[in-house]
Design a protein around this motif. Structure first.
Motif, mmCIF file in Angstrom:
data_model
loop_
_atom_site.group_PDB
_atom_site.id
_atom_site.type_symbol
_atom_site.label_atom_id
_atom_site.label_comp_id
_atom_site.label_asym_id
_atom_site.label_seq_id
_atom_site.Cartn_x
_atom_site.Cartn_y
_atom_site.Cartn_z
ATOM 1 N N PRO A 41 0.813 -1.219 0.000
ATOM 2 C CA PRO A 41 0.000 0.000 0.000
ATOM 3 C C PRO A 41 0.850 1.274 0.000
ATOM 4 O O PRO A 41 0.319 2.362 -0.192
ATOM 5 C CB PRO A 41 -0.814 -0.123 1.295
ATOM 6 C CG PRO A 41 -0.023 -1.039 2.175
ATOM 7 C CD PRO A 41 0.662 -1.993 1.249
ATOM 8 N N TYR A 42 2.145 1.121 0.244
ATOM 9 C CA TYR A 42 3.036 2.271 0.315
ATOM 10 C C TYR A 42 3.744 2.515 -1.017
ATOM 11 O O TYR A 42 3.767 1.648 -1.887
ATOM 12 C CB TYR A 42 4.086 2.061 1.404
ATOM 13 C CG TYR A 42 3.522 1.936 2.793
ATOM 14 C CD1 TYR A 42 3.062 3.050 3.479
ATOM 15 C CD2 TYR A 42 3.464 0.699 3.440
ATOM 16 C CE1 TYR A 42 2.554 2.953 4.768
ATOM 17 C CE2 TYR A 42 2.951 0.582 4.727
ATOM 18 C CZ TYR A 42 2.502 1.710 5.381
ATOM 19 O OH TYR A 42 1.997 1.607 6.648
ATOM 20 N N GLY A 43 4.373 3.687 -1.119
ATOM 21 C CA GLY A 43 5.138 4.002 -2.317
ATOM 22 C C GLY A 43 6.120 5.124 -2.070
ATOM 23 O O GLY A 43 6.173 6.086 -2.824
ATOM 24 N N LEU A 44 6.884 4.987 -0.986
ATOM 25 C CA LEU A 44 7.782 6.088 -0.621
ATOM 26 C C LEU A 44 9.129 5.976 -1.317
ATOM 27 O O LEU A 44 9.627 6.944 -1.879
ATOM 28 C CB LEU A 44 7.976 6.126 0.901
ATOM 29 C CG LEU A 44 8.701 7.361 1.441
ATOM 30 C CD1 LEU A 44 7.978 8.648 1.045
ATOM 31 C CD2 LEU A 44 8.828 7.281 2.959
ATOM 32 N N ALA A 62 7.202 4.466 -6.679
ATOM 33 C CA ALA A 62 7.818 5.053 -5.489
ATOM 34 C C ALA A 62 8.297 6.460 -5.802
ATOM 35 O O ALA A 62 8.711 6.755 -6.928
ATOM 36 C CB ALA A 62 8.980 4.190 -5.007
ATOM 37 N N GLY A 63 8.255 7.321 -4.784
ATOM 38 C CA GLY A 63 8.665 8.705 -4.973
ATOM 39 C C GLY A 63 10.156 8.894 -5.140
ATOM 40 O O GLY A 63 10.596 9.863 -5.754
ATOM 41 N N SER A 64 10.947 7.999 -4.547
ATOM 42 C CA SER A 64 12.407 8.036 -4.699
ATOM 43 C C SER A 64 12.894 6.645 -5.066
ATOM 44 O O SER A 64 12.481 5.659 -4.445
ATOM 45 C CB SER A 64 13.093 8.472 -3.399
ATOM 46 O OG SER A 64 12.768 9.800 -3.062
ATOM 47 N N PHE A 89 11.151 15.123 -2.063
ATOM 48 C CA PHE A 89 10.978 13.896 -1.293
ATOM 49 C C PHE A 89 9.511 13.734 -0.930
ATOM 50 O O PHE A 89 8.888 14.649 -0.406
ATOM 51 C CB PHE A 89 11.819 13.940 -0.015
ATOM 52 C CG PHE A 89 11.663 12.704 0.842
ATOM 53 C CD1 PHE A 89 12.411 11.579 0.594
ATOM 54 C CD2 PHE A 89 10.728 12.681 1.875
ATOM 55 C CE1 PHE A 89 12.258 10.441 1.367
ATOM 56 C CE2 PHE A 89 10.567 11.544 2.659
ATOM 57 C CZ PHE A 89 11.339 10.414 2.406
ATOM 58 N N GLY A 90 8.973 12.566 -1.223
ATOM 59 C CA GLY A 90 7.590 12.256 -0.889
ATOM 60 C C GLY A 90 7.199 10.968 -1.585
ATOM 61 O O GLY A 90 8.029 10.335 -2.241
ATOM 62 N N GLY A 91 5.944 10.568 -1.424
ATOM 63 C CA GLY A 91 5.594 9.239 -1.877
ATOM 64 C C GLY A 91 4.368 9.136 -2.742
ATOM 65 O O GLY A 91 3.601 10.086 -2.902
ATOM 66 N N TYR A 92 4.186 7.936 -3.295
ATOM 67 C CA TYR A 92 2.993 7.541 -4.020
ATOM 68 C C TYR A 92 2.043 6.845 -3.037
ATOM 69 O O TYR A 92 2.385 6.539 -1.912
ATOM 70 C CB TYR A 92 3.340 6.537 -5.127
ATOM 71 C CG TYR A 92 4.140 7.042 -6.304
ATOM 72 C CD1 TYR A 92 4.922 8.188 -6.237
ATOM 73 C CD2 TYR A 92 4.127 6.342 -7.497
ATOM 74 C CE1 TYR A 92 5.660 8.620 -7.328
ATOM 75 C CE2 TYR A 92 4.862 6.752 -8.596
ATOM 76 C CZ TYR A 92 5.626 7.892 -8.512
ATOM 77 O OH TYR A 92 6.360 8.319 -9.591
#
Length: 498
Positions: free
Chosen positions: A427-430, A451-453, A468-471
């Motif tokens: 569920p994350y995408g950082l 992913a953001g990075s 810097f941040g996420g999906y």
């Protein structure tokens, strides 16, 4: 390290510090209106080091009113950009004079090794502040391409009163990622530090005021999430709220916005990052050592921690041998000892949470190959040994949920397709990383990672120049770089018939 003395000297320096736990509102250090305080407990030894003002909705009202008065008076918002730049540069210069003090406060407050606080944290905070201090007089507005009978301008204006609710894992850095661009844009700001680590935010506000940031422009309200944090989220006169922390709390702030004035809410809510090691990894030992040290960095209390090691089955035996060997040598120790490489978890509640996940890994059938227990530090405090599980499936709890501790889950894959599928199945995408000597392969996989990075042949690299941040459920908006200014400004179109 920066401090020019060993452990005994650091302890003596710590004992010389006066720890201020008061709120900072409208240019003054003040008690909570209720008079209530809470204990600031050092995870180093479990002992109370300060009493801290326990702010609630009434204190938040005072801080917001002060911030609004300052904003409307234009003491900062209407100050010429060159002057804002000079004050922020003085803030940075004064901050630099207090690096040792702030580093010790950070280690005391949240348990990270003093070598990291001094050599990494305060250095990055200073770099962020200096970078944004240069921004105010270098941001240009726009003129739209109209016909000869019209003039249309697009101007950036400060959003107004900004609330920043920041976490305990990097208390100064996460705060400065928000404070610096908000100030550079001309806003007033109210910081609500985590109750586990309030001391450096309070100290930074004092330093900012001494440097010339006007009263009401930079306020700090320590307190608890359900009181001070919720009050900021629901406040009708807060224009923008920025938050770094758990997804559970981030969703509450979205609800608070809808229940109040529809304030802008920008969230960074953690991750479950995949560190993908392909069979053509350029230097197997370097990548393996980095996989071990990165999960132990800051006790694993890092939103981009590479907690899922997605490893090619072709090299798993040799690679894991080095990972385990490296992690075994990283032993928890006194955060104020310059030789310590991994310190204490932030509090007993969080240690219990990490240990719950370790137990869950056992229950789900993963194989524990290192750690899973507490070290004998003779300090008290809240320590856990680096822990590694192999035989992890991506549907196991330890592979799905953010543990926020030094716990590594090893998932083996057959090929690139499976590696990408596993990495994105979260569920994350950082953040994510991929290690390969094939540049085309690296590009293809990086583009497919949600992913953001994405780091290639390194981990957790960057500086103030990149966003810097996420999906997905890692959040929205971006910290760092000029893109961060989008959160703290409004775009105004002015159309003129000539």
């Amino acid at each position: 390290m920066g401090l020019s003395f060993g452990k005994e000297g650091i302890l003596a320096f710590r004992n010389s510090l006066a720890l201020n736990g008061k709120a900072f509102i409208d240019g003054k250090s003040v008690d909570a209106l209720s008079g209530e305080t809470f204990g600031c407990i050092s995870p180093r030894d479990g002992l109370e080091i300060a009493r801290v003002a326990s702010c609630n909705a009434a204190d938040v009202d005072l801080a917001v009113a002060a911030a609004r008065r300052a904003f409307e008076a234009g003491v900062w918002s209407a100050r010429p950009p060159k002057e804002r730049k000079k004050v922020m540069q003085r803030f940075a210069d004064l901050f630099e004079q207090h690096l040792d003090e702030l580093a010790v406060l950070e280690s005391l407050d949240m348990g990270k090794p003093i070598s990291e606080s001094r050599n990494i944290d305060v250095a990055l905070v200073l770099d962020t502040l200096r970078w944004y201090a240069e921004c105010p007089d270098k941001l240009y507005d726009e003129i739209a391409p109209t016909g000869p009978d019209q003039l249309a301008t697009v101007t950036r204006e400060p959003v107004g009163v900004v609330a920043a609710v920041v976490p305990w894992n990097f208390p100064m850095l996460m705060a400065m990622w928000k404070i610096a661009p908000a100030l550079a844009s001309g806003n007033s700001i109210i910081v609500k530090p985590a109750e586990q680590s309030p001391l450096t935010a309070i100290r930074m506000a004092e330093i900012a005021h001494e440097a010339g940031i006007p009263a009401g422009v930079f306020n700090v309200v320590p307190g608890f999430g359900p009181t001070a944090g919720k009050a900021l989220g629901l406040h009708m006169d807060v224009d923008c709220l920025v938050f770094t922390g758990s997804g559970e709390v981030g969703k509450l702030f979205l609800m608070y916005s809808g229940q109040s004035n529809m304030k802008r809410v920008y969230l960074e809510c953690g991750g479950k990052s995949a560190n993908i090691i392909l069979d053509d990894v350029p230097d197997l030992r370097v990548a393996a050592e980095r996989a071990a040290t990165a999960i132990c960095f800051n006790q694993g209390e890092v939103c981009v921690a590479p907690s899922r090691l997605v490893l090619s089955e072709r090299i798993q035996d040799e690679f894991l041998e080095i990972v385990v060997e490296t992690a075994r040598a990283i032993r928890p120790g006194d955060p104020l000892d310059p030789e310590t490489r991994i310190g204490a978890l932030v509090d007993d509640t969080h240690r219990a949470r990490v240990e719950h996940y370790i137990a869950r890994g056992h229950e789900d059938g993963a194989r524990l190959v290192l750690g899973g227990d507490r070290p004998d530090t003779n300090l008290g405090g809240y320590y856990v040994n680096p822990t590694i599980f192999t035989g992890v499936r991506n549907d196991m709890t330890i592979a799905r949920e953010e543990i926020f501790g030094p716990v590594l889950s090893v998932i083996t894959v057959r090929d690139d397709e499976e590696a990408v599928r596993v990495a994105n199945d979260t569920p994350y995408g950082l953040a994510a990383a991929v290690w390969t000597r094939d540049l085309s392969r690296a590009h293809r996989i990086s583009r497919r990672l949600r992913a953001g990075s994405v780091w290639v042949n390194c981990y957790d690299h960057g500086d103030a120049t990149v966003p810097f941040g996420g999906y997905k459920q890692s959040g929205n908006g971006r910290d760092k770089s000029l893109h961060a200014l989008d959160k703290y400004t409004e775009l105004k179109t002015t159309w003129i018939e000539l």
